[in-house]
Design an enzyme around this catalytic site. Structure first.
Site, PDB file in Angstrom:
ATOM      1  N   ASP A   1      -1.658  -1.975  10.031  1.00 27.23           N
ATOM      2  CA  ASP A   1      -1.813  -1.809   8.711  1.00 27.23           C
ATOM      3  C   ASP A   1      -2.362  -3.542   8.320  1.00 27.23           C
ATOM      4  OD1 ASP A   1      -0.881   0.541   8.637  1.00 27.23           O
ATOM      5  OD2 ASP A   1       0.951   0.031   7.754  1.00 27.23           O
TER       6      ASP A   1
ATOM      7  N   MET B   1       5.590   0.473   3.292  1.00 30.33           N
ATOM      8  CA  MET B   1       4.471   0.056   2.124  1.00 30.33           C
ATOM      9  C   MET B   1       3.667  -1.265   2.688  1.00 30.33           C
ATOM     10  SD  MET B   1       6.077   0.556  -1.511  1.00 30.33           S
ATOM     11  CE  MET B   1       4.566  -0.129  -2.303  1.00 30.33           C
ATOM     12  N   GLY B   2       3.882  -1.454   4.024  1.00 34.48           N
ATOM     13  CA  GLY B   2       2.939  -2.641   4.517  1.00 34.48           C
ATOM     14  C   GLY B   2       3.199  -4.011   3.780  1.00 34.48           C
ATOM     15  N   GLY B   3       4.767  -4.302   3.603  1.00 37.56           N
ATOM     16  CA  GLY B   3       4.924  -5.657   3.170  1.00 37.56           C
ATOM     17  C   GLY B   3       4.534  -6.668   4.218  1.00 37.56           C
ATOM     18  N   GLY B   4       5.131  -6.302   5.344  1.00 37.25           N
ATOM     19  CA  GLY B   4       4.824  -7.543   6.436  1.00 37.25           C
ATOM     20  C   GLY B   4       3.366  -7.378   6.722  1.00 37.25           C
TER      21      GLY B   4
ATOM     22  N   LYS C   1       0.851  -1.070  -0.129  1.00 38.03           N
ATOM     23  CA  LYS C   1       0.080   0.109   0.028  1.00 38.03           C
ATOM     24  C   LYS C   1       0.821   1.251   0.111  1.00 38.03           C
ATOM     25  CE  LYS C   1       1.106   1.204   4.461  1.00 38.03           C
ATOM     26  NZ  LYS C   1       1.689   2.388   4.972  1.00 38.03           N
TER      27      LYS C   1
ATOM     28  N   PRO D   1       9.014  -3.701  -0.679  1.00 38.40           N
ATOM     29  CA  PRO D   1      10.240  -3.438  -0.032  1.00 38.40           C
ATOM     30  C   PRO D   1      10.285  -3.929   1.679  1.00 38.40           C
ATOM     31  CG  PRO D   1       9.554  -1.593  -1.185  1.00 38.40           C
ATOM     32  CD  PRO D   1       8.435  -2.585  -1.566  1.00 38.40           C
ATOM     33  N   VAL D   2      11.207  -4.267   2.182  1.00 36.36           N
ATOM     34  CA  VAL D   2      11.101  -4.455   3.851  1.00 36.36           C
ATOM     35  C   VAL D   2      11.409  -3.222   4.722  1.00 36.36           C
ATOM     36  CG1 VAL D   2      12.234  -5.847   5.494  1.00 36.36           C
ATOM     37  CG2 VAL D   2      11.928  -7.072   3.403  1.00 36.36           C
ATOM     38  N   SER D   3      10.419  -3.089   5.611  1.00 34.27           N
ATOM     39  CA  SER D   3      10.502  -1.988   6.455  1.00 34.27           C
ATOM     40  C   SER D   3      10.503  -0.593   5.556  1.00 34.27           C
ATOM     41  CB  SER D   3      11.826  -2.000   7.314  1.00 34.27           C
ATOM     42  OG  SER D   3      11.727  -2.833   8.125  1.00 34.27           O
ATOM     43  N   GLY D   4       9.796  -0.596   4.500  1.00 39.16           N
ATOM     44  CA  GLY D   4       9.915   0.482   3.544  1.00 39.16           C
ATOM     45  C   GLY D   4       8.639   1.575   3.658  1.00 39.16           C
TER      46      GLY D   4
HETATM   47  O1  C5P Z   1       1.217  -1.984  14.474  1.00 35.98           O
HETATM   48  P1  C5P Z   1       2.574  -1.880  13.755  1.00 35.98           P
HETATM   49  O2  C5P Z   1       3.246  -3.236  14.396  1.00 35.98           O
HETATM   50  O3  C5P Z   1       2.636  -1.880  12.263  1.00 35.98           O
HETATM   51  O4  C5P Z   1       3.101  -0.874  14.347  1.00 35.98           O
HETATM   52  C1  C5P Z   1       4.659  -0.577  14.867  1.00 35.98           C
HETATM   53  C2  C5P Z   1       4.936   0.652  15.569  1.00 35.98           C
HETATM   54  O5  C5P Z   1       4.562   1.865  14.934  1.00 35.98           O
HETATM   55  C3  C5P Z   1       4.174   0.393  16.752  1.00 35.98           C
HETATM   56  O6  C5P Z   1       4.757  -0.121  17.972  1.00 35.98           O
HETATM   57  C4  C5P Z   1       4.007   2.000  17.223  1.00 35.98           C
HETATM   58  O7  C5P Z   1       5.511   2.418  17.902  1.00 35.98           O
HETATM   59  C5  C5P Z   1       4.010   2.528  16.171  1.00 35.98           C
HETATM   60  N1  C5P Z   1       2.605   3.295  15.515  1.00 35.98           N
HETATM   61  C6  C5P Z   1       2.170   4.220  16.144  1.00 35.98           C
HETATM   62  N2  C5P Z   1       1.003   4.565  15.607  1.00 35.98           N
HETATM   63  C7  C5P Z   1       0.113   4.044  14.798  1.00 35.98           C
HETATM   64  C8  C5P Z   1       0.812   2.949  14.099  1.00 35.98           C
HETATM   65  C9  C5P Z   1       2.217   2.372  14.521  1.00 35.98           C
HETATM   66  O8  C5P Z   1       2.842   5.072  16.862  1.00 35.98           O
HETATM   67  N3  C5P Z   1      -0.950   4.482  14.545  1.00 35.98           N
END
Ligand code: C5P
Length: 309
Positions: free
Chosen positions: A145, A108-111, A18, A103-106
């Site tokens: 995501d 774009m929501g790959g994981g 995304k 891309p990883v940690s990019g």
């Molecule tokens: O939910 P996800 O694992 O993708 O989020 C990773 C990290 O990003 C969370 O632990 C948080 O630190 C940060 N995050 C946030 N607010 C959001 C989404 C993510 O602070 N709305």
């Protein structure tokens, strides 16, 4: 009778990456997550997950940047399979194979796409038969995501980004992606946002954005493309400013960082324009890779599902 390996029950699910056309970020809530108002669009860059019945839960990973993806219990596909197994009480296991393109940690929501694809694949493989909204609840437990990777298309995300409302959007947009071989840790980007913007306004989407999505004109949509996390991403990796400049110099209709970065995307008027923008950004030498994608596309869906005989 033991089944030959090629007749083992097997499901193949594809889920999209995304971009965030708009990402407005507010203050963190009590759960530590920041309140968001964002518009997700699923784009034509996909993660593929093939799931085969097995005794326990394992994963192998190939494709773009596969070498930096964990294959232990940290892997989001493994976590997704275990969460579905635990919450349905199934005794089945799964052998997962993930082919990465996003891309990883990019940003774009790959994981997240891996997790969404795995939830759907295992639900089909194990016959656990969850409804889409039950899968979406599990998805939200795995990451903010992940629900969007199930639904795809274009959607407004509020809350942590996990509360979705489909957006009416006409037409297909051409996006140019500038990806990097390195990633940005999402928590660090949000922490830098807190430093830069200690007292942000509650996030809201601009008037006119939804009408621009319905209208389907890329030129109209360009006025709204923005990301409140972009400054934080640039503060952490100043070379991203050069990527944004490269899109300006290339004549993109709009450009910003996707999610928490480092992927930068630009909006083009049509396919020919996208090819010109991509060539120009490539020549600037600021990206590891430059890709052309379109959006919106569908969310996680099964391509192939075979029960062995
Ligand atoms: O939910 P996800 O694992 O993708 O989020 C990773 C990290 O990003 C969370 O632990 C948080 O630190 C940060 N995050 C946030 N607010 C959001 C989404 C993510 O602070 N709305």
């Amino acid at each position: 009778m033991s089944a030959a390996p090629d007749s083992a029950p097997r499901v193949h699910v594809r889920a999209p990456g995304k971009i965030n056309l708009v990402l407005r970020c507010g203050a963190p809530g009590e759960d530590g997550y920041h309140r968001l108002a964002t518009v997700f669009q699923a784009v034509s860059l996909y993660e593929d997950v093939v799931a085969e019945l097995a005794d326990d839960v394992t994963v192998t990973v190939t494709g773009r940047q596969a070498d930096v993806v964990p294959t232990d219990g940290e892997n989001l596909a493994v976590r997704a399979a275990r969460l579905l197994a635990d919450s349905t009480g199934t005794a089945e296991g799964v052998r997962l194979h993930v082919t990465k393109n996003v891309p990883v940690s990019g940003g774009m929501g790959g994981g997240s796409a891996d997790a969404a694809a795995t939830l759907l694949a295992c639900d089909l493989l194990w016959g656990t038969g969850l409804a889409r909204d039950e899968l979406a609840e599990l998805a939200a437990e795995l990451g903010a995501d992940v629900p969007f990777a199930l639904t795809g298309q274009t959607a407004v995300g509020t809350g942590r980004g996990d509360v979705l409302a489909p957006a009416l959007a006409r037409g297909t947009h051409h996006w140019v992606l500038a990806t990097q071989s390195w990633g940005l840790p999402t928590p660090e980007v949000y922490a830098r946002f807190d430093e830069l913007r200690p007292d942000p306004a509650p996030p809201r989407l601009e008037d006119g954005l939804m009408a621009a999505l319905v209208g389907g004109s890329s030129a109209d949509l360009a006025d709204y493309v923005a990301n409140d996390l972009a400054d934080a991403a640039v503060a952490l990796r100043p070379e991203l400013a050069g990527v944004l400049d490269a899109f300006d110099a290339a004549g993109a209709l709009a450009r910003t960082v996707s999610g928490s970065g480092p992927t930068v995307f630009g909006l083009a008027a049509d396919l020919a324009d996208a090819q010109d923008v991509a060539a120009s950004v490539r020549d600037a030498g600021v990206a590891d890779d430059v890709l052309l994608v379109t959006g919106p596309v569908s969310g996680a869906r099964a391509l192939e599902s075979m029960r062995g005989v």
